[in-house]
Write a protein that holds these residues in place. Structure first.
Motif, PDB file in Angstrom:
ATOM      1  N   LEU A  36       0.781  -1.432   0.655  1.00 56.05           N
ATOM      2  CA  LEU A  36       0.096   0.074   0.303  1.00 56.05           C
ATOM      3  C   LEU A  36       0.853   1.189   0.308  1.00 56.05           C
ATOM      4  CD1 LEU A  36      -2.716   1.403   0.225  1.00 56.05           C
ATOM      5  CD2 LEU A  36      -2.250   0.519   2.285  1.00 56.05           C
ATOM      6  N   ALA A  37       0.677   2.393  -0.959  1.00 58.46           N
ATOM      7  CA  ALA A  37       1.505   3.496  -1.117  1.00 58.46           C
ATOM      8  C   ALA A  37       1.260   4.715  -0.325  1.00 58.46           C
ATOM      9  CB  ALA A  37       2.322   3.672  -2.878  1.00 58.46           C
ATOM     10  N   VAL A  38       0.772   5.445   0.387  1.00 60.72           N
ATOM     11  CA  VAL A  38       0.376   6.923   0.659  1.00 60.72           C
ATOM     12  C   VAL A  38       1.031   7.867  -0.117  1.00 60.72           C
ATOM     13  CG1 VAL A  38       0.286   8.177   2.239  1.00 60.72           C
ATOM     14  CG2 VAL A  38       0.287   6.268   3.161  1.00 60.72           C
ATOM     15  N   VAL A  39       0.196   8.552  -0.760  1.00 62.80           N
ATOM     16  CA  VAL A  39       0.211   9.346  -1.416  1.00 62.80           C
ATOM     17  C   VAL A  39      -0.233  11.154  -1.003  1.00 62.80           C
ATOM     18  CG1 VAL A  39       0.149  10.812  -4.128  1.00 62.80           C
ATOM     19  CG2 VAL A  39       0.047   8.479  -3.209  1.00 62.80           C
ATOM     20  N   ILE A  40       1.381  11.861  -0.597  1.00 58.70           N
ATOM     21  CA  ILE A  40       1.209  13.197   0.243  1.00 58.70           C
ATOM     22  C   ILE A  40       0.438  14.012  -0.364  1.00 58.70           C
ATOM     23  CG2 ILE A  40       2.751  15.010   1.347  1.00 58.70           C
ATOM     24  CD1 ILE A  40       2.792  12.043   2.765  1.00 58.70           C
ATOM     25  N   GLY A  41      -0.611  14.842  -0.168  1.00 57.20           N
ATOM     26  CA  GLY A  41      -1.003  15.476  -0.636  1.00 57.20           C
ATOM     27  C   GLY A  41      -0.711  17.867  -0.333  1.00 57.20           C
TER      28      GLY A  41
END
Length: 257
Positions: free
Chosen positions: A110-115
């Motif tokens: 699972l990859a978290v994308v920073i906003g």
């Protein structure tokens, strides 16, 4: 919503995926945007990596069973490493088998994308800095990783970081903690099956830990670790990472030219 980055007729843009269509947006997803109303069939566009990160921060041994299967202890604090931006490829793009390795493994993550730009993020504000989540494959030259003290070549070679197919913005750290199913198949055969609730360090702890040391920028990606079941990839294999609530990322392994 699901936000994809795409190419059509030489033009690159972002759009909201709804069913089998993509609604092109005005601007980019890291600020307020409007839907253009211009809808394009998904099968008429090429999906690209959903973001172009300045950096990809990987987290190693964040699932206890995976740490054990490779003969490692479960770490007391997150083990972090970098994958360069040149390692990133998108859905359907090839994974080029590196010439310096004879043992390349898949790692469904699972990859978290920073906003938004952030540093020293307090735990209670973690959800505010996340744009969303996507599927990732932390492709690893395992023999090189064992041989070399640093993981840079083993995990940073070109095409070693497939991401996609889009960013799902409706999931939360609480959803991840509750447990999303994460699966990897190779040529249709299941290799990995786990749940994100099995992470040693949850999303909040990872972002607090990472941002104590560095500033994260919009579009940066955090890889959150892989469940047990990692194994070899060979030229000609088709590898797919599927995460509940997001979708499936599929890539084929080719010989490096």
């Amino acid at each position: 919503m699901r936000i994809a980055r795409f190419s059509i007729d030489g033009n690159v843009g972002f759009g909201v995926v709804e069913g089998d269509e993509l609604d092109v947006i005005k601007g980019h997803p890291f600020a307020e945007f409007e839907r253009s109303g211009q809808k394009v069939p998904l099968d008429k566009v090429r999906l690209l990596p959903p973001v172009l990160p300045n950096k990809v921060v990987g987290v190693g041994r964040n699932y206890a069973e995976h740490a054990v299967e490779l003969g490692n202890d479960v770490p007391d604090v997150p083990v972090t490493f970098f994958k360069p931006s040149t390692s990133v490829v998108g859905p359907g793009d090839p994974i080029a088998y590196p010439s310096f390795s004879e043992e390349v493994h898949h790692e469904a993550e699972l990859a978290v994308v920073i906003g938004r730009m952030c540093r020293e993020v307090p735990r209670e504000r973690v959800k505010d800095v996340i744009l969303g989540y996507t599927c990732a494959n932390d492709v690893t030259a395992r023999d090189v990783q064992r041989r070399e003290k640093q993981w840079a070549r083993a995990k940073g070679f070109d095409s070693s970081c497939p991401l996609g197919p889009w960013v799902e913005t409706e999931l939360t750290p609480a959803d991840v903690a509750a447990g999303l199913a994460i699966q990897c198949t190779v040529n249709g055969d299941q290799r990995q099956l786990g749940r994100t609730s099995d992470m040693v360090c949850p999303i909040e702890d990872l972002i607090v830990h990472i941002t104590e040391a560095m500033t994260l920028l919009p579009g940066d990606v955090i890889l959150t670790g892989t469940p047990a079941g990692v194994g070899p990839l060979n030229v000609g294999d088709e590898v797919a990472v599927t995460i509940e609530g997001i979708g499936t990322l599929t890539n084929k392994v080719i010989k490096r030219g």
